[in-house]
Design an enzyme around this catalytic site. Sequence first.
Site, short mmCIF file in Angstrom:
data_model
loop_
_atom_site.label_atom_id
_atom_site.label_comp_id
_atom_site.label_asym_id
_atom_site.label_seq_id
_atom_site.Cartn_x
_atom_site.Cartn_y
_atom_site.Cartn_z
N ASP A 57 6.44 12.31 -6.67
CA ASP A 57 5.24 12.55 -7.47
C ASP A 57 4.07 12.87 -6.52
O ASP A 57 4.18 12.72 -5.32
CB ASP A 57 4.90 11.35 -8.36
CG ASP A 57 4.99 10.04 -7.60
OD1 ASP A 57 4.63 10.03 -6.41
OD2 ASP A 57 5.39 9.03 -8.20
N ASP A 59 -0.11 12.48 -5.66
CA ASP A 59 -1.37 11.77 -5.88
C ASP A 59 -2.50 12.62 -5.33
O ASP A 59 -2.34 13.27 -4.28
CB ASP A 59 -1.36 10.42 -5.14
CG ASP A 59 -0.32 9.48 -5.72
OD1 ASP A 59 -0.31 9.30 -6.94
OD2 ASP A 59 0.50 8.94 -4.94
N ASP A 135 -2.47 1.59 3.04
CA ASP A 135 -1.63 0.61 3.73
C ASP A 135 -1.15 1.08 5.11
O ASP A 135 -1.54 0.53 6.13
CB ASP A 135 -0.48 0.11 2.84
CG ASP A 135 0.31 1.23 2.17
OD1 ASP A 135 0.03 2.42 2.44
OD2 ASP A 135 1.22 0.91 1.39
#
Length: 434
Positions: A57, A59, A135
């Site tokens: 996907d 983002d 992260d």
Amino acid sequence: MIIKKNIVIPVKEHGIAVQQLCQHATEVVRCLQDEGYEAYIVGGSVRDLLMGKQPKDYDVATDATPAEVKTVFPRCRLIGRRFRLAHVRMNGTLIEVATFRGPQVNDDDDHQHQDGRILRDNVWGSLEEDAVRRDFTINALFLDPITGDIKDFVGGYKDLAERKLRLIGDARVRYREDPVRLLRAARFVAKLGVELAEETAAPIIEMTPMLAEIPPARLFEEVCKLFMTGHAVRTLETLQRFQLTNTLFPVLKEHGKGGKATISPLMNQAMKNTDLRISVQKPVTPAFLLATLFWRPVRERVAALIETGMHEFAALGQAADEILAAQVQRTAIPRRFSVVTRQIWVMQPRFHFTSGRKAKSLLQERRFRAAYDFLLLRAIEDEALEPLCDHWTEAQKGVKLNTGHYNSRNRHDKKHRGRHRRRGLRRSSSVSKN
Ligand code: ATP
Ligand code: MG
């Protein structure tokens, strides 16, 4: 964290061609940029493309607030409380559009727990700030699909080239802010074949107890991502390596030493089957996987209950309830799954009735196929079950089953069948033995 100088990697260096990108994600970026906002493709999709993998996907990150995104895409949906973002649909493809996040305000109780955990993450920031709150360095690369440039503030491009997974900033602080990053580290190691940077790996084992502070529902989502995305075998190995298994699955605790759970051959085979099924786009269900993960503690509890004089069937039902109730304290298990997990278990002794009314009604059970597949897995650890497996393999031929398909082990080879027929059916003690 000191923000490094913005390094721009031009397309001629990184080699991701515009044509490789999801047109819809590019379109979303273009619309935002046309309205004067900054916007980039970011995160896992950029990382996956650089690694030559197909992103699952896309983002988008932007300096437009969710409300402003809504003015650009009036039909988008604003979702999330902990992390507010916009879901934009372009020709049926879902693109997640998130606003750049800034650093948290430390003395604000509403945002940060006393133990350092970030509860909400909705403070807007600049592009650079958004990069450093992510992260891992390889997850913080910003690709502008219009110019083709990648912006890298954290050394992610170099880490990716070296196949290093490195937390941005001080690893202890970052794990404390969000202990789910411990699991994400294990997941990316398993999924991407990268190695953890030394400073990212070092605190993991001592920090595993922090997972207990994460809401069980979020941990269940993580469990699904860990085991249901095609890398279950490697994930389990990695969880074991970092001693995360016991914290995630407290019901496995008694079964291992030094923070490691004992992984049974049944569990291993179940993970292999799951990966295989995903690789050929067959459906998988967490219910079956959970049944394999917790079978050992269930069996041990059954044995203890039988010792107290309880009948096997009743003991199995009670043990199933107890183990599931204990596990949901850590990872929620939505009822639609736990009900099936329980059914798979409690159907096991019924396989020993191989003829008559009971056998017929078993074949008509909605979860027959899942329970049968589970029986096949049990036979890996208990040879005595093999004739039974063969019986039920034959018994369902020509019968219209009442159920969908789950994990299975291919046991239809002739050599096996011949051997078992000679041995004949023998009744083995069902659950307590295997
Ligand atoms: P996957 O291939 O599993 O989707 P991903 O990197 O895209 O990997 P997502 O969970 O989709 O992971 O998150 C998208 C991006 O959001 C990540 O790449 C990362 O930059 C950021 N992110 C996600 N979760 C966290 C977290 N817990 N802490 C910090 N940043 C995060
Ligand atoms: Mg993603």
